[in-house]
Design a protein around this motif. Sequence first.
Motif, short mmCIF file in Angstrom:
data_model
loop_
_atom_site.label_atom_id
_atom_site.label_comp_id
_atom_site.label_asym_id
_atom_site.label_seq_id
_atom_site.Cartn_x
_atom_site.Cartn_y
_atom_site.Cartn_z
N TYR A 30 0.82 -1.22 0.00
CA TYR A 30 0.00 0.00 0.00
C TYR A 30 0.85 1.26 0.00
CZ TYR A 30 0.90 0.65 5.02
OH TYR A 30 1.50 0.88 6.24
N GLN A 31 0.21 2.37 -0.34
CA GLN A 31 0.80 3.70 -0.18
C GLN A 31 -0.21 4.55 0.58
OE1 GLN A 31 3.78 5.15 -0.97
NE2 GLN A 31 4.50 3.11 -1.54
N LEU A 32 0.26 5.26 1.56
CA LEU A 32 -0.60 6.13 2.36
C LEU A 32 -0.35 7.57 1.94
CD1 LEU A 32 -2.63 6.20 4.70
CD2 LEU A 32 -0.69 6.39 6.25
N ARG A 33 -1.42 8.27 1.56
CA ARG A 33 -1.32 9.69 1.21
C ARG A 33 -2.43 10.43 1.92
NH1 ARG A 33 -0.75 8.00 -4.81
NH2 ARG A 33 1.41 7.32 -4.82
N GLY A 34 -2.06 11.16 2.96
CA GLY A 34 -3.06 11.85 3.78
C GLY A 34 -3.97 10.83 4.44
N ASP A 35 -5.29 10.96 4.21
CA ASP A 35 -6.23 10.01 4.81
C ASP A 35 -6.67 8.95 3.79
OD1 ASP A 35 -7.84 11.54 3.17
OD2 ASP A 35 -9.46 11.72 4.63
N LYS A 36 -5.95 8.86 2.67
CA LYS A 36 -6.26 7.85 1.65
C LYS A 36 -5.17 6.79 1.63
CE LYS A 36 -8.96 10.65 -1.47
NZ LYS A 36 -8.77 11.67 -2.49
N ILE A 37 -5.60 5.54 1.57
CA ILE A 37 -4.66 4.44 1.46
C ILE A 37 -4.90 3.74 0.12
CG2 ILE A 37 -6.13 2.84 2.78
CD1 ILE A 37 -3.39 1.82 4.00
N TYR A 38 -3.86 3.66 -0.67
CA TYR A 38 -3.92 3.05 -1.99
C TYR A 38 -3.48 1.59 -1.85
CZ TYR A 38 -4.39 7.77 -3.80
OH TYR A 38 -4.86 9.04 -4.05
N LEU A 39 -4.40 0.67 -2.11
CA LEU A 39 -4.10 -0.75 -2.00
C LEU A 39 -3.65 -1.25 -3.37
CD1 LEU A 39 -7.19 -1.70 0.17
CD2 LEU A 39 -4.88 -1.13 0.94
N ILE A 40 -2.36 -1.58 -3.47
CA ILE A 40 -1.72 -1.78 -4.76
C ILE A 40 -1.67 -3.25 -5.19
CG2 ILE A 40 0.46 -1.45 -6.01
CD1 ILE A 40 0.93 0.93 -3.97
N HIS A 41 -1.30 -4.13 -4.28
CA HIS A 41 -1.04 -5.52 -4.68
C HIS A 41 -1.18 -6.44 -3.48
CE1 HIS A 41 0.91 -8.88 -6.69
NE2 HIS A 41 1.79 -8.95 -5.70
N THR A 42 -1.79 -7.59 -3.69
CA THR A 42 -1.92 -8.62 -2.65
C THR A 42 -1.13 -9.84 -3.09
OG1 THR A 42 -4.14 -7.84 -2.11
CG2 THR A 42 -3.56 -10.04 -1.35
N GLU A 43 -0.39 -10.41 -2.16
CA GLU A 43 0.42 -11.59 -2.50
C GLU A 43 0.39 -12.61 -1.37
OE1 GLU A 43 5.02 -12.23 -3.71
OE2 GLU A 43 3.92 -10.66 -4.78
N VAL A 44 0.17 -13.87 -1.76
CA VAL A 44 0.18 -15.00 -0.82
C VAL A 44 1.18 -16.01 -1.37
CG1 VAL A 44 -1.20 -16.90 0.14
CG2 VAL A 44 -2.21 -14.63 -0.10
N PRO A 45 2.05 -16.58 -0.51
CA PRO A 45 2.99 -17.59 -1.00
C PRO A 45 2.25 -18.75 -1.68
CG PRO A 45 3.55 -16.96 1.24
CD PRO A 45 2.23 -16.31 0.92
N VAL A 46 2.81 -19.25 -2.76
CA VAL A 46 2.18 -20.32 -3.55
C VAL A 46 1.80 -21.51 -2.66
CG1 VAL A 46 2.59 -21.98 -5.42
CG2 VAL A 46 3.40 -19.64 -5.63
N GLU A 47 2.66 -21.84 -1.71
CA GLU A 47 2.42 -23.00 -0.83
C GLU A 47 1.15 -22.84 0.00
OE1 GLU A 47 6.64 -22.28 -1.69
OE2 GLU A 47 5.22 -21.06 -0.57
N LEU A 48 0.72 -21.61 0.21
CA LEU A 48 -0.44 -21.35 1.08
C LEU A 48 -1.70 -20.99 0.30
CD1 LEU A 48 1.33 -19.24 3.86
CD2 LEU A 48 0.70 -21.65 3.94
N GLU A 49 -1.63 -20.93 -1.02
CA GLU A 49 -2.80 -20.56 -1.81
C GLU A 49 -3.93 -21.55 -1.59
OE1 GLU A 49 -1.58 -20.11 -5.89
OE2 GLU A 49 -0.54 -18.23 -5.47
N GLY A 50 -5.16 -21.05 -1.67
CA GLY A 50 -6.33 -21.91 -1.54
C GLY A 50 -6.78 -22.14 -0.11
N ASN A 51 -6.17 -21.44 0.85
CA ASN A 51 -6.52 -21.60 2.26
C ASN A 51 -7.29 -20.41 2.82
OD1 ASN A 51 -5.28 -24.19 2.98
ND2 ASN A 51 -3.36 -23.18 2.48
N GLY A 52 -7.69 -19.48 1.96
CA GLY A 52 -8.45 -18.32 2.43
C GLY A 52 -7.59 -17.23 3.05
N ILE A 53 -6.30 -17.31 2.83
CA ILE A 53 -5.39 -16.35 3.46
C ILE A 53 -5.54 -14.96 2.86
CG2 ILE A 53 -2.96 -15.78 3.83
CD1 ILE A 53 -2.57 -18.89 4.10
#
Length: 94
Positions: A30-53
């Motif tokens: 994320y990037q925080l600018r003032g009171d706005k937070i820009y959510l840029i990218h989500t990443e979960v390790p391949v080994e943990l995919e499919g677990n609702g993480i």
Amino acid sequence: MDLTNVELVNNEEKHNFELFVEGQRAFIDYQLRGDKIYLIHTEVPVELEGNGIAAALVEKAFQYIEAHGLKMVVLCVYIQSYLKRHPEWERLKA
């Protein structure tokens, strides 16, 4: 996988919301600018995919954003699709 008690870490130095599961790190960039937070990218390790993480990570991040009075700008494709399934969180959008 029960992630209820896994604590969200706001790593301000890396600009990441993090969850540590089974010794692995999942994160939202994320990037925080003032009171706005820009959510840029989500990443979960391949080994943990499919677990609702990723969903748990997004949910915990939304709770953090709301608790801190921030508004979000969603750039991440995963979070955009999450919002389609959970429109109640649209209230946090800038």
